[in-house]
Scaffold this active site. Structure first.
Site, PDB file in Angstrom:
ATOM      1  N   HIS A 151       7.091 153.518  72.096  1.00  0.00           N
ATOM      2  CA  HIS A 151       5.893 152.758  72.504  1.00  0.00           C
ATOM      3  C   HIS A 151       6.208 151.809  73.666  1.00  0.00           C
ATOM      4  O   HIS A 151       5.547 150.792  73.826  1.00  0.00           O
ATOM      5  CB  HIS A 151       5.302 151.951  71.348  1.00  0.00           C
ATOM      6  CG  HIS A 151       5.091 152.748  70.096  1.00  0.00           C
ATOM      7  ND1 HIS A 151       3.886 153.309  69.747  1.00  0.00           N
ATOM      8  CD2 HIS A 151       5.964 153.091  69.123  1.00  0.00           C
ATOM      9  CE1 HIS A 151       4.020 153.958  68.599  1.00  0.00           C
ATOM     10  NE2 HIS A 151       5.277 153.846  68.191  1.00  0.00           N
ATOM     11  N   SER A 272       7.433 148.602 102.985  1.00  0.00           N
ATOM     12  CA  SER A 272       5.991 148.381 103.058  1.00  0.00           C
ATOM     13  C   SER A 272       5.626 148.017 104.482  1.00  0.00           C
ATOM     14  O   SER A 272       6.405 147.383 105.197  1.00  0.00           O
ATOM     15  CB  SER A 272       5.605 147.250 102.106  1.00  0.00           C
ATOM     16  OG  SER A 272       4.379 146.675 102.517  1.00  0.00           O
ATOM     17  N   LYS A 278       9.760 144.548 100.353  1.00  0.00           N
ATOM     18  CA  LYS A 278       9.606 145.644  99.391  1.00  0.00           C
ATOM     19  C   LYS A 278      10.495 146.852  99.654  1.00  0.00           C
ATOM     20  O   LYS A 278      10.790 147.204 100.780  1.00  0.00           O
ATOM     21  CB  LYS A 278       8.151 146.106  99.351  1.00  0.00           C
ATOM     22  CG  LYS A 278       7.263 145.043  98.724  1.00  0.00           C
ATOM     23  CD  LYS A 278       5.966 145.626  98.263  1.00  0.00           C
ATOM     24  CE  LYS A 278       6.178 146.550  97.079  1.00  0.00           C
ATOM     25  NZ  LYS A 278       4.961 147.301  96.803  1.00  0.00           N
ATOM     26  N   GLU A 285       7.832 158.132  92.306  1.00  0.00           N
ATOM     27  CA  GLU A 285       6.382 158.082  92.076  1.00  0.00           C
ATOM     28  C   GLU A 285       5.759 159.456  92.292  1.00  0.00           C
ATOM     29  O   GLU A 285       4.845 159.870  91.573  1.00  0.00           O
ATOM     30  CB  GLU A 285       5.727 157.068  93.024  1.00  0.00           C
ATOM     31  CG  GLU A 285       6.151 155.634  92.754  1.00  0.00           C
ATOM     32  CD  GLU A 285       5.792 154.720  93.927  1.00  0.00           C
ATOM     33  OE1 GLU A 285       4.603 154.434  94.109  1.00  0.00           O
ATOM     34  OE2 GLU A 285       6.715 154.314  94.670  1.00  0.00           O
TER      35      GLU A 285
END
Ligand code: ARG
Length: 452
Positions: A151, A272, A278, A285
């Protein structure tokens, strides 16, 4: 004069022509044409001189296709017609003999089977490369503790190696699925003709041997109706891509500052355009993002084949783009996963700090009570009460006093504190397939053997 007196509508051409995408089948189409022509000559259906002329024309077609000089023509509906037209341009009217005892229906099924077999073999090889990389990464982090989750809540500590090896076993199953895809695509459709067989005493076994097929399709109707092997490829690819999506998703999570478990190398990250601080794990992804596309292709082809009357129907032309995109996507994802995992850095302290959360030893405390004779369900209740007391007071389990322990159970003594000291919770997982080092070492050996 044929029954057609009007030219085809431009939009009909647009919906009907497949050349735009099926030109990828060209190498297979040329190979099968060579095998088919050789068989026709061997059976005396065409002459040796015809075969020579066809072979020479096919040589040139092959060259033109590979160096990009093949002249596609306005009227070429698909790759099969384009090649036959060009062979006839080069060889003259003998080119028209190439399609003797053959239909585009058995021809396209054969190209597709050859394509599926080649790409299933490529996927299988890429799967093994990725799995070997993962075993190496597991070996290099064999005794690095981390929390295991259920979980997405910290559950029980495991070694990072043990966690990573999970993906190796998924990939081993993926490889086995692709073995089955190869077998499904190993049956030759060619020779079925349009659907009923052909009016010549052909030698299908010879063609099968020439093209490396293990067997010949037993039923000509089935041969031209069958796209099971494409569905099988897509099913195997969808499952494999889904596995990669879980791997990608974990890397995304672990790369966040909140987890801080790992960092992908610069070669596998982007910055970024606005936030200079970043570093984004885009490839991870995209492993997550691309998987549903492969599963979508599987669902789409099931839709195409659903309730389709026998035998060939033009609907089946829709098998191609789904298959091509699935194969390209899967192989790209496998290569990306391999590159990204091969250069990733894990952060030992962050993993260890998360793994030393004492609540992760709750099951181990319960098992301590079990060893002292308490039924597990009651032991679970005792530890739940201890956890409740610790959480309410905002302190660690080991900060509970002997008096507080005694309130919950007379069976708790100093060993409670000993169990909570780091390490023991992992090394006590001695069951086969468990996380203790001895078992993980065993597992690495088995994984390496499975990948040989
Ligand atoms: N382009 C067609 C396809 O991809 C080839 C088979 C055409 N057969 C036919 N009977 N029109 O399915």
């Amino acid at each position: 004069m044929s029954r057609f007196t009007e030219p085809q509508d431009a939009d009909f051409r647009a919906i009907n022509d497949s050349l735009g995408f099926d030109r990828r089948l060209a190498p297979y189409d040329v190979r099968q044409s060579r095998a088919h022509a050789a068989m026709l000559a061997a059976r005396g259906i065409i002459s040796g001189a015809d075969l020579d002329a066809l072979d020479r024309a096919l040589d040139r077609v092959e060259r033109e296709l590979s160096d990009g000089s093949f002249p596609f023509a306005e009227g070429d509906e698909d790759i099969h017609m384009a090649i036959e037209r060009r062979v006839t341009e080069i060889a003259g009217s003998v080119g028209g003999k190439l399609h003797t005892a053959r239909s585009r229906n058995d021809q396209v099924a054969t190209d597709m089977a050859m394509f599926v077999r080649a790409r299933a073999e490529a996927a299988r090889a890429a799967i093994v490369r990725l799995a070997r990389t993962l075993v190496d990464v597991a070996q290099a982090h064999i005794d690095w503790p981390m929390p295991g989750y259920t979980h997405l809540q910290r559950a029980q500590p495991v070694y990072l190696s043990h966690h990573l090896l999970t993906y190796v076993w998924m990939l081993a199953r993926d490889r086995a699925r692709f073995d089955q895809v190869v077998a499904a695509a190993d049956v030759l459709p060619l020779g079925a003709g349009a659907l009923a067989g052909v009016n010549f005493d052909t030698d299908r076994e010879l063609v099968a041997r020439e093209l490396g097929f293990a067997a010949v399709a037993e039923n000509s109707i089935d041969a031209v109706s069958n796209r099971d092997f494409v569905l099988d490829y897509l099913a195997a690819a969808a499952t494999c891509a889904t596995h990669l999506s879980r791997l990608g998703a974990e890397i995304v999570m672990w790369s966040s500052q909140e987890f801080g478990f790992c960092e992908v190398s610069d070669a596998w990250a982007s910055g970024s355009s606005i936030m200079p601080q970043k570093k984004n794990p885009d490839a991870a992804e995209l492993l997550r993002g691309k998987a549903p596309r492969v599963a979508g292709h599987l669902v789409a082809l099931h839709g195409v084949m659903h309730a389709l009357p026998l035998t060939y129907n033009k609907d089946m032309q829709e098998d191609k783009e789904h298959l091509f995109d699935a194969a390209d996507t899967l192989e790209l994802c496998l290569a990306a996963a391999e590159g990204m995992l091969g250069s990733i850095t894990f952060h030992r302290e962050r993993l260890a700090a998360a793994a030393s959360d004492e609540f992760l030893a709750a099951t181990d405390i319960a098992d301590l009570l079990v060893r002292r004779g308490l039924p597990f369900r009651e032991a679970h209740g005792v530890v739940a009460a201890l956890v409740g007391a610790a959480v309410r007071q905002g302190k660690a389990l080991s900060a509970l006093t002997p008096e507080e322990l005694a309130e919950q159970s007379p069976l708790l003594d100093d060993e409670f504190y000993a169990v909570l000291r780091d390490g023991a919770w992992l090394e006590s997982k001695v069951s086969a397939g468990g996380t203790s080092l001895r078992r993980v070492r065993e597992q690495i050996e088995r994984a390496r053997a499975a990948l040989r």
